[in-house]
Design an enzyme around this catalytic site. Sequence first.
Site, PDB file in Angstrom:
ATOM      1  N   ASN A   1     -12.178  -3.124   2.906  1.00  0.00           N
ATOM      2  CA  ASN A   1     -13.688  -2.112   3.074  1.00  0.00           C
ATOM      3  C   ASN A   1     -14.741  -1.820   2.076  1.00  0.00           C
ATOM      4  O   ASN A   1     -14.675  -1.792   0.655  1.00  0.00           O
ATOM      5  CB  ASN A   1     -12.237  -0.652   2.663  1.00  0.00           C
ATOM      6  CG  ASN A   1     -11.576  -0.431   4.263  1.00  0.00           C
ATOM      7  OD1 ASN A   1     -11.698  -1.459   5.170  1.00  0.00           O
ATOM      8  ND2 ASN A   1     -10.407  -0.374   3.957  1.00  0.00           N
TER       9      ASN A   1
ATOM     10  N   HIS B   1      -7.017  -5.942   2.405  1.00  0.00           N
ATOM     11  CA  HIS B   1      -5.706  -5.381   2.835  1.00  0.00           C
ATOM     12  C   HIS B   1      -5.011  -6.089   4.132  1.00  0.00           C
ATOM     13  O   HIS B   1      -6.082  -6.911   4.324  1.00  0.00           O
ATOM     14  CB  HIS B   1      -6.383  -4.135   3.845  1.00  0.00           C
ATOM     15  CG  HIS B   1      -6.529  -3.095   3.154  1.00  0.00           C
ATOM     16  ND1 HIS B   1      -6.071  -1.722   2.966  1.00  0.00           N
ATOM     17  CD2 HIS B   1      -7.993  -2.861   2.776  1.00  0.00           C
ATOM     18  CE1 HIS B   1      -6.812  -1.174   2.065  1.00  0.00           C
ATOM     19  NE2 HIS B   1      -7.895  -1.552   2.152  1.00  0.00           N
TER      20      HIS B   1
ATOM     21  N   ASP C   1       0.927  -0.592   0.254  1.00  0.00           N
ATOM     22  CA  ASP C   1       0.077  -0.017   0.193  1.00  0.00           C
ATOM     23  C   ASP C   1       0.861   1.258   0.388  1.00  0.00           C
ATOM     24  O   ASP C   1       1.665   1.392   0.549  1.00  0.00           O
ATOM     25  CB  ASP C   1      -0.829   0.493   1.245  1.00  0.00           C
ATOM     26  CG  ASP C   1      -2.264   1.383   1.048  1.00  0.00           C
ATOM     27  OD1 ASP C   1      -2.926  -0.051   0.525  1.00  0.00           O
ATOM     28  OD2 ASP C   1      -1.539   2.279   1.022  1.00  0.00           O
ATOM     29  N   ILE C   2       0.547   2.487  -0.458  1.00  0.00           N
ATOM     30  CA  ILE C   2       1.605   3.367  -0.606  1.00  0.00           C
ATOM     31  C   ILE C   2       1.255   4.433   0.244  1.00  0.00           C
ATOM     32  O   ILE C   2       1.870   5.185   0.693  1.00  0.00           O
ATOM     33  CB  ILE C   2       0.638   4.895  -2.016  1.00  0.00           C
ATOM     34  CG1 ILE C   2       1.598   4.829  -3.377  1.00  0.00           C
ATOM     35  CG2 ILE C   2      -0.646   5.110  -1.713  1.00  0.00           C
ATOM     36  CD1 ILE C   2       1.326   5.361  -4.374  1.00  0.00           C
TER      37      ILE C   2
ATOM     38  N   HIS D   1     -10.144  -5.358  -3.153  1.00  0.00           N
ATOM     39  CA  HIS D   1      -9.054  -5.220  -2.434  1.00  0.00           C
ATOM     40  C   HIS D   1      -8.930  -5.896  -1.383  1.00  0.00           C
ATOM     41  O   HIS D   1      -9.725  -5.210  -0.201  1.00  0.00           O
ATOM     42  CB  HIS D   1      -8.352  -4.176  -2.852  1.00  0.00           C
ATOM     43  CG  HIS D   1      -8.678  -2.846  -2.653  1.00  0.00           C
ATOM     44  ND1 HIS D   1      -9.066  -2.193  -3.224  1.00  0.00           N
ATOM     45  CD2 HIS D   1      -8.084  -2.507  -1.151  1.00  0.00           C
ATOM     46  CE1 HIS D   1      -9.982  -1.377  -2.775  1.00  0.00           C
ATOM     47  NE2 HIS D   1      -9.230  -1.507  -1.169  1.00  0.00           N
TER      48      HIS D   1
ATOM     49  N   VAL E   1     -11.211   2.990  -3.588  1.00  0.00           N
ATOM     50  CA  VAL E   1     -10.814   2.388  -4.609  1.00  0.00           C
ATOM     51  C   VAL E   1     -11.324   1.139  -5.180  1.00  0.00           C
ATOM     52  O   VAL E   1     -12.066   0.327  -4.213  1.00  0.00           O
ATOM     53  CB  VAL E   1      -9.111   1.756  -5.041  1.00  0.00           C
ATOM     54  CG1 VAL E   1      -9.488   0.735  -6.183  1.00  0.00           C
ATOM     55  CG2 VAL E   1      -8.277   2.616  -4.614  1.00  0.00           C
TER      56      VAL E   1
HETATM   57  P1  AMP Z   1      -9.353   1.541  -0.251  1.00  0.00           P
HETATM   58  O1  AMP Z   1      -9.857   2.459   0.729  1.00  0.00           O
HETATM   59  O2  AMP Z   1      -9.873   0.199   0.419  1.00  0.00           O
HETATM   60  O3  AMP Z   1     -10.065   1.347  -0.859  1.00  0.00           O
HETATM   61  O4  AMP Z   1      -8.163   0.902  -0.234  1.00  0.00           O
HETATM   62  C1  AMP Z   1      -7.393   1.457  -0.921  1.00  0.00           C
HETATM   63  C2  AMP Z   1      -6.136   1.730  -0.886  1.00  0.00           C
HETATM   64  O5  AMP Z   1      -5.064   1.583  -2.143  1.00  0.00           O
HETATM   65  C3  AMP Z   1      -5.237   2.828  -0.403  1.00  0.00           C
HETATM   66  O6  AMP Z   1      -5.247   2.118   1.262  1.00  0.00           O
HETATM   67  C4  AMP Z   1      -4.858   3.288  -0.909  1.00  0.00           C
HETATM   68  O7  AMP Z   1      -3.572   4.073   0.018  1.00  0.00           O
HETATM   69  C5  AMP Z   1      -3.675   2.605  -1.636  1.00  0.00           C
HETATM   70  N1  AMP Z   1      -3.711   2.889  -3.029  1.00  0.00           N
HETATM   71  C6  AMP Z   1      -3.552   3.478  -4.106  1.00  0.00           C
HETATM   72  N2  AMP Z   1      -3.305   4.246  -4.757  1.00  0.00           N
HETATM   73  C7  AMP Z   1      -2.186   3.434  -4.682  1.00  0.00           C
HETATM   74  C8  AMP Z   1      -1.512   3.570  -5.190  1.00  0.00           C
HETATM   75  N3  AMP Z   1      -1.155   4.010  -6.856  1.00  0.00           N
HETATM   76  N4  AMP Z   1       0.057   1.994  -5.184  1.00  0.00           N
HETATM   77  C9  AMP Z   1      -0.392   1.407  -3.842  1.00  0.00           C
HETATM   78  N5  AMP Z   1      -1.977   1.635  -3.135  1.00  0.00           N
HETATM   79  C10 AMP Z   1      -2.065   2.067  -3.494  1.00  0.00           C
END
Ligand code: AMP
Length: 113
Positions: A88, A103, A31-32, A101, A97
């Site tokens: 989520n 976590h 995760d970024i 996915h 997103v």
């Molecule tokens: P959610 O909030 O459950 O939809 O999780 C989306 C996750 O994707 C968040 O924890 C973000 O930090 C992560 N995220 C968004 N863009 C990127 C990226 N380019 N590379 C890695 N993680 C990302």
Amino acid sequence: MEEKSIFQMILDKEIESEIIYEDDKIFCIKDINPAAKIHLLIIPKKRIETINDLQEEDKDLIGSMVLVAKELAKKYEIDESGYRLVWNTNEDGGQTVYHIHLHLLGGQKLREF
Ligand code: AMP
């Protein structure tokens, strides 16, 4: 549905990210914006927007994602100390997103909720 999710762009190498695991159905990245010392995302290659959109046919895929999470927990040596798996869903669930996915969070004592 927006044309491509950010995860699809990563898979298509349009956005740079280190893919730490990949098979024919699933890939994983770090995760970024990590919420824990270890914060990995297990992502299906098939775009499913939310958990609400899951179909009977996705049962194996979801099972495989959990098994990949288990293997990654072992690889990152947090299987014994413990970890959390989180999906989520939609706004109140904190989903940002819209491509499902899982976590995987660990490497430290996680906040209780
Ligand atoms: P959610 O909030 O459950 O939809 O999780 C989306 C996750 O994707 C968040 O924890 C973000 O930090 C992560 N995220 C968004 N863009 C990127 C990226 N380019 N590379 C890695 N993680 C990302």
